[in-house]
Write a protein that holds these residues in place. Structure first.
Motif, short mmCIF file in Angstrom:
data_model
loop_
_atom_site.label_atom_id
_atom_site.label_comp_id
_atom_site.label_asym_id
_atom_site.label_seq_id
_atom_site.Cartn_x
_atom_site.Cartn_y
_atom_site.Cartn_z
N TYR A 8 47.38 57.63 30.65
CA TYR A 8 48.97 57.57 30.36
C TYR A 8 49.56 56.53 30.62
N LEU A 9 49.35 55.70 32.49
CA LEU A 9 50.05 55.08 32.84
C LEU A 9 50.55 53.66 31.81
N LEU A 10 49.26 53.39 30.46
CA LEU A 10 49.21 52.21 30.52
C LEU A 10 50.23 52.66 29.68
N GLN A 11 50.37 53.30 29.16
CA GLN A 11 51.48 53.22 27.89
C GLN A 11 52.99 52.73 28.24
N PHE A 12 53.29 52.47 29.86
CA PHE A 12 54.65 52.29 30.50
C PHE A 12 54.76 50.23 30.41
N SER A 13 53.09 50.01 30.84
CA SER A 13 52.74 48.97 31.20
C SER A 13 53.67 47.71 30.32
N LYS A 14 54.28 46.65 30.82
CA LYS A 14 54.29 45.56 30.01
C LYS A 14 53.68 44.19 29.68
N ILE A 15 53.08 44.69 30.26
CA ILE A 15 51.97 43.82 29.89
C ILE A 15 49.83 44.12 29.01
N GLN A 16 49.48 44.04 28.01
CA GLN A 16 48.08 44.63 28.41
C GLN A 16 46.66 44.73 28.47
N ASN A 17 45.68 44.96 28.01
CA ASN A 17 44.72 44.14 28.51
C ASN A 17 44.03 43.21 28.03
N GLY A 18 43.84 42.00 28.44
CA GLY A 18 43.23 40.82 27.72
C GLY A 18 45.08 39.92 27.29
N GLU A 19 46.12 40.85 27.35
CA GLU A 19 47.51 39.74 26.91
C GLU A 19 47.65 38.42 28.16
N LYS A 20 48.57 37.74 28.26
CA LYS A 20 48.92 36.70 28.75
C LYS A 20 50.16 36.43 28.41
N ILE A 21 50.86 36.80 29.53
CA ILE A 21 52.42 36.29 29.79
C ILE A 21 52.63 35.22 30.86
N GLY A 22 53.48 34.25 30.36
CA GLY A 22 53.58 33.17 31.22
C GLY A 22 52.10 32.44 31.40
N ASP A 23 52.23 32.07 33.10
CA ASP A 23 50.59 32.27 33.60
C ASP A 23 49.75 33.40 33.91
N LEU A 24 50.24 34.06 33.68
CA LEU A 24 49.35 35.72 34.32
C LEU A 24 48.57 36.21 32.82
N GLU A 25 47.70 36.56 33.62
CA GLU A 25 46.53 37.02 32.02
C GLU A 25 46.39 38.72 32.58
N ALA A 26 46.99 39.99 31.98
CA ALA A 26 45.87 41.33 32.78
C ALA A 26 44.69 41.31 32.54
N LEU A 27 43.74 41.09 33.56
CA LEU A 27 42.49 41.75 32.97
C LEU A 27 42.24 42.84 33.37
N GLU A 28 42.32 44.30 34.22
CA GLU A 28 41.71 45.13 34.44
C GLU A 28 42.72 46.32 35.14
N PHE A 29 42.88 47.16 34.89
CA PHE A 29 43.43 48.49 34.95
C PHE A 29 42.48 49.01 36.05
N CYS A 30 43.23 49.88 37.23
CA CYS A 30 42.87 50.98 37.61
C CYS A 30 44.24 51.90 38.22
N ALA A 31 43.66 52.89 38.37
CA ALA A 31 44.88 53.91 38.59
C ALA A 31 44.58 54.24 39.92
N ILE A 32 45.57 54.62 41.14
CA ILE A 32 45.12 55.16 42.13
C ILE A 32 45.87 56.40 42.53
N GLN A 33 45.70 57.14 43.09
CA GLN A 33 46.61 59.11 43.75
C GLN A 33 46.01 59.64 42.40
N GLU A 34 47.28 60.09 42.05
CA GLU A 34 47.42 61.14 41.32
C GLU A 34 47.76 60.04 39.84
N GLY A 35 47.91 58.96 39.84
CA GLY A 35 48.33 58.18 38.72
C GLY A 35 49.23 58.85 37.82
#
Length: 86
Positions: A8-35
């Motif tokens: 559910y939360l990944l739908q709203f992320s402006k970066i996805q797994n393996g995507e690089k924006i600027g000098d940042l790359e998203a490697l992994e995601f995790c949900a905490i609390q209620e998510g």
């Protein structure tokens, strides 16, 4: 439909797994609390400028990505996203 959790939360992320924006790359995601909100989505990032791996809340990262794309941030790296200034 359940409106919480990692998928559910990944739908709203402006970066996805393996995507690089600027000098940042998203490697992994995790949900905490209620998510149920972007502050509950943690993004594990790699900064290719400083070769530093770090975690950041998706709500902060989304805001910094927006500022970078609008030109308010000159770079997007571990230093700029972890700074309180924009």
């Amino acid at each position: 439909m359940k409106k919480s959790g990692l998928d559910y939360l990944l739908q709203f992320s402006k970066i996805q797994n393996g995507e690089k924006i600027g000098d940042l790359e998203a490697l992994e995601f995790c949900a905490i609390q209620e998510g149920t909100q972007m502050g509950h989505l943690i993004v594990d990032c790699m900064c290719h400028k400083s070769y530093k791996r770090f975690q950041i809340s998706a709500n902060i990262l989304n805001w910094k990505i927006t500022m970078f794309k609008k030109g308010a941030l000159l770079s997007l790296d571990s230093l700029t996203v972890q700074s309180n200034q924009h």
